[in-house]
Design a protein around this motif. Structure first.
Motif, PDB file in Angstrom:
ATOM      1  N   TYR A   2       0.822  -1.360   0.134  1.00  0.00           N
ATOM      2  CA  TYR A   2       0.228   0.011   0.058  1.00  0.00           C
ATOM      3  C   TYR A   2       0.960   1.250   0.090  1.00  0.00           C
ATOM      4  O   TYR A   2       2.141   1.074   0.425  1.00  0.00           O
ATOM      5  N   ALA A   3       0.166   2.368  -0.224  1.00  0.00           N
ATOM      6  CA  ALA A   3       0.846   3.746  -0.211  1.00  0.00           C
ATOM      7  C   ALA A   3      -0.045   4.649   0.197  1.00  0.00           C
ATOM      8  O   ALA A   3      -1.223   4.726   0.152  1.00  0.00           O
ATOM      9  N   ILE A   4       0.843   5.667   0.671  1.00  0.00           N
ATOM     10  CA  ILE A   4       0.047   7.068   1.084  1.00  0.00           C
ATOM     11  C   ILE A   4       0.143   8.152   0.259  1.00  0.00           C
ATOM     12  O   ILE A   4       1.269   8.586   0.067  1.00  0.00           O
ATOM     13  N   VAL A   5      -0.749   8.620  -0.137  1.00  0.00           N
ATOM     14  CA  VAL A   5      -0.490   9.486  -1.524  1.00  0.00           C
ATOM     15  C   VAL A   5      -1.402  10.902  -1.266  1.00  0.00           C
ATOM     16  O   VAL A   5      -2.525  10.923  -0.643  1.00  0.00           O
ATOM     17  N   GLU A   6      -0.798  12.097  -1.668  1.00  0.00           N
ATOM     18  CA  GLU A   6      -1.410  13.195  -1.622  1.00  0.00           C
ATOM     19  C   GLU A   6      -2.018  13.493  -2.829  1.00  0.00           C
ATOM     20  O   GLU A   6      -1.426  13.708  -4.121  1.00  0.00           O
ATOM     21  N   ILE A   7      -3.519  13.618  -3.028  1.00  0.00           N
ATOM     22  CA  ILE A   7      -4.300  13.880  -4.002  1.00  0.00           C
ATOM     23  C   ILE A   7      -5.194  15.026  -3.734  1.00  0.00           C
ATOM     24  O   ILE A   7      -5.894  15.166  -2.807  1.00  0.00           O
ATOM     25  N   ASN A   8      -4.821  16.394  -4.619  1.00  0.00           N
ATOM     26  CA  ASN A   8      -5.589  17.360  -4.174  1.00  0.00           C
ATOM     27  C   ASN A   8      -5.641  18.064  -2.807  1.00  0.00           C
ATOM     28  O   ASN A   8      -6.593  18.321  -2.425  1.00  0.00           O
ATOM     29  N   GLY A   9      -4.646  17.889  -2.327  1.00  0.00           N
ATOM     30  CA  GLY A   9      -4.543  18.180  -0.796  1.00  0.00           C
ATOM     31  C   GLY A   9      -4.813  17.513   0.166  1.00  0.00           C
ATOM     32  O   GLY A   9      -5.045  17.819   1.470  1.00  0.00           O
ATOM     33  N   GLN A  10      -5.459  16.232  -0.214  1.00  0.00           N
ATOM     34  CA  GLN A  10      -5.811  15.202   0.685  1.00  0.00           C
ATOM     35  C   GLN A  10      -5.086  13.923   0.746  1.00  0.00           C
ATOM     36  O   GLN A  10      -4.688  13.651  -0.487  1.00  0.00           O
ATOM     37  N   GLN A  11      -4.760  13.348   1.877  1.00  0.00           N
ATOM     38  CA  GLN A  11      -4.027  12.227   1.926  1.00  0.00           C
ATOM     39  C   GLN A  11      -4.782  10.889   1.859  1.00  0.00           C
ATOM     40  O   GLN A  11      -5.830  10.759   2.644  1.00  0.00           O
ATOM     41  N   PHE A  12      -4.659   9.969   1.175  1.00  0.00           N
ATOM     42  CA  PHE A  12      -5.228   8.798   1.008  1.00  0.00           C
ATOM     43  C   PHE A  12      -4.170   7.512   1.128  1.00  0.00           C
ATOM     44  O   PHE A  12      -3.310   7.577   0.793  1.00  0.00           O
ATOM     45  N   LYS A  13      -4.864   6.591   1.806  1.00  0.00           N
ATOM     46  CA  LYS A  13      -3.914   5.250   1.867  1.00  0.00           C
ATOM     47  C   LYS A  13      -4.603   4.154   0.730  1.00  0.00           C
ATOM     48  O   LYS A  13      -5.814   4.021   0.853  1.00  0.00           O
ATOM     49  N   VAL A  14      -3.742   3.833  -0.155  1.00  0.00           N
ATOM     50  CA  VAL A  14      -4.481   3.261  -1.394  1.00  0.00           C
ATOM     51  C   VAL A  14      -3.730   1.725  -1.536  1.00  0.00           C
ATOM     52  O   VAL A  14      -2.702   1.806  -1.287  1.00  0.00           O
ATOM     53  N   CYS A  15      -4.497   0.897  -2.131  1.00  0.00           N
ATOM     54  CA  CYS A  15      -3.776  -0.316  -2.282  1.00  0.00           C
ATOM     55  C   CYS A  15      -4.385  -0.552  -4.284  1.00  0.00           C
ATOM     56  O   CYS A  15      -5.255   0.064  -4.430  1.00  0.00           O
ATOM     57  N   GLU A  16      -3.714  -1.462  -4.806  1.00  0.00           N
ATOM     58  CA  GLU A  16      -4.106  -1.976  -6.007  1.00  0.00           C
ATOM     59  C   GLU A  16      -5.728  -2.475  -6.042  1.00  0.00           C
ATOM     60  O   GLU A  16      -5.844  -3.237  -5.256  1.00  0.00           O
ATOM     61  N   GLY A  17      -6.439  -1.995  -6.976  1.00  0.00           N
ATOM     62  CA  GLY A  17      -7.718  -2.339  -7.272  1.00  0.00           C
ATOM     63  C   GLY A  17      -8.653  -1.631  -6.404  1.00  0.00           C
ATOM     64  O   GLY A  17      -9.876  -1.998  -6.604  1.00  0.00           O
ATOM     65  N   GLN A  18      -8.471  -0.837  -5.679  1.00  0.00           N
ATOM     66  CA  GLN A  18      -9.260   0.066  -4.487  1.00  0.00           C
ATOM     67  C   GLN A  18      -9.968   1.333  -5.302  1.00  0.00           C
ATOM     68  O   GLN A  18      -9.350   1.631  -6.299  1.00  0.00           O
ATOM     69  N   LYS A  19     -11.141   1.299  -4.963  1.00  0.00           N
ATOM     70  CA  LYS A  19     -11.881   2.354  -5.722  1.00  0.00           C
ATOM     71  C   LYS A  19     -11.880   3.433  -4.611  1.00  0.00           C
ATOM     72  O   LYS A  19     -12.440   3.431  -3.495  1.00  0.00           O
ATOM     73  N   LEU A  20     -11.646   4.700  -5.193  1.00  0.00           N
ATOM     74  CA  LEU A  20     -11.785   5.953  -4.214  1.00  0.00           C
ATOM     75  C   LEU A  20     -12.760   7.205  -4.856  1.00  0.00           C
ATOM     76  O   LEU A  20     -12.942   7.171  -6.079  1.00  0.00           O
ATOM     77  N   PHE A  21     -13.249   7.841  -4.124  1.00  0.00           N
ATOM     78  CA  PHE A  21     -13.975   9.037  -4.286  1.00  0.00           C
ATOM     79  C   PHE A  21     -12.902  10.388  -3.953  1.00  0.00           C
ATOM     80  O   PHE A  21     -12.631  10.553  -2.655  1.00  0.00           O
ATOM     81  N   ILE A  22     -12.513  11.055  -4.863  1.00  0.00           N
ATOM     82  CA  ILE A  22     -11.402  12.081  -4.596  1.00  0.00           C
ATOM     83  C   ILE A  22     -12.078  13.427  -5.018  1.00  0.00           C
ATOM     84  O   ILE A  22     -13.316  13.262  -5.642  1.00  0.00           O
ATOM     85  N   ASN A  23     -11.596  14.472  -4.551  1.00  0.00           N
ATOM     86  CA  ASN A  23     -12.291  15.979  -4.862  1.00  0.00           C
ATOM     87  C   ASN A  23     -12.201  15.880  -6.356  1.00  0.00           C
ATOM     88  O   ASN A  23     -11.247  15.201  -7.258  1.00  0.00           O
ATOM     89  N   HIS A  24     -13.189  16.703  -6.969  1.00  0.00           N
ATOM     90  CA  HIS A  24     -13.440  16.744  -8.338  1.00  0.00           C
ATOM     91  C   HIS A  24     -12.145  17.381  -9.365  1.00  0.00           C
ATOM     92  O   HIS A  24     -11.607  18.304  -9.026  1.00  0.00           O
ATOM     93  N   LEU A  25     -11.928  16.234 -10.219  1.00  0.00           N
ATOM     94  CA  LEU A  25     -10.777  16.739 -11.460  1.00  0.00           C
ATOM     95  C   LEU A  25     -11.461  17.324 -12.339  1.00  0.00           C
ATOM     96  O   LEU A  25     -12.315  16.599 -12.977  1.00  0.00           O
ATOM     97  N   ARG A  26     -11.426  18.573 -12.820  1.00  0.00           N
ATOM     98  CA  ARG A  26     -11.913  19.200 -13.883  1.00  0.00           C
ATOM     99  C   ARG A  26     -11.574  18.704 -15.218  1.00  0.00           C
ATOM    100  O   ARG A  26     -12.667  18.627 -15.998  1.00  0.00           O
ATOM    101  N   ASP A  27     -10.658  18.164 -15.464  1.00  0.00           N
ATOM    102  CA  ASP A  27     -10.092  17.640 -16.958  1.00  0.00           C
ATOM    103  C   ASP A  27     -10.176  16.302 -16.988  1.00  0.00           C
ATOM    104  O   ASP A  27      -9.609  15.774 -18.127  1.00  0.00           O
TER     105      ASP A  27
END
Length: 105
Positions: A2-27
């Motif tokens: 697993y990894a801890i990654v920063e996406i749009n100012g928030q930190q998430f603990k992620v694994c392969e195959g996991q589904k996440l809801f992150i803050n809206h990406l415009r593009d």
């Protein structure tokens, strides 16, 4: 792994195959691959690598499943008693749903 990654100012603990809801990406578009390179920590079966501030060469590859998902409605209600003051407002946060495809070390 697993990894801890920063996406749009928030930190998430992620694994392969996991589904996440992150803050809206415009593009973002459906089916598009997105890479995030702000990896703060990686745990590979007990071997922990901590970045200072990020891990060099590490990135997380995600696939956009749904580019715009609206969250639950939150009611904001303000009131002052005996002053005839009431305001009611609603808010729905916008998210992007992604699936983690791979963690590259």
């Amino acid at each position: 792994m697993y990894a801890i990654v920063e996406i749009n100012g928030q930190q998430f603990k992620v694994c392969e195959g996991q589904k996440l809801f992150i803050n809206h990406l415009r593009d973002a578009e459906e089916g598009q691959n997105v890479e995030f390179d702000k990896v703060l920590l990686i745990d590979n079966e007990g071997a922990v690598t901590v970045g200072a501030p990020t891990v060099e060469g590490a990135k997380v590859v995600c696939e956009v499943i749904n580019p715009l998902v609206k969250g639950d409605k939150v009611i904001v209600f303000k009131m002052k008693r005996r002053k005839d003051y009431r305001k009611k407002n609603g808010h729905r946060q916008q998210y992007t749903q992604v699936e983690i495809k791979s963690l590259i070390v």
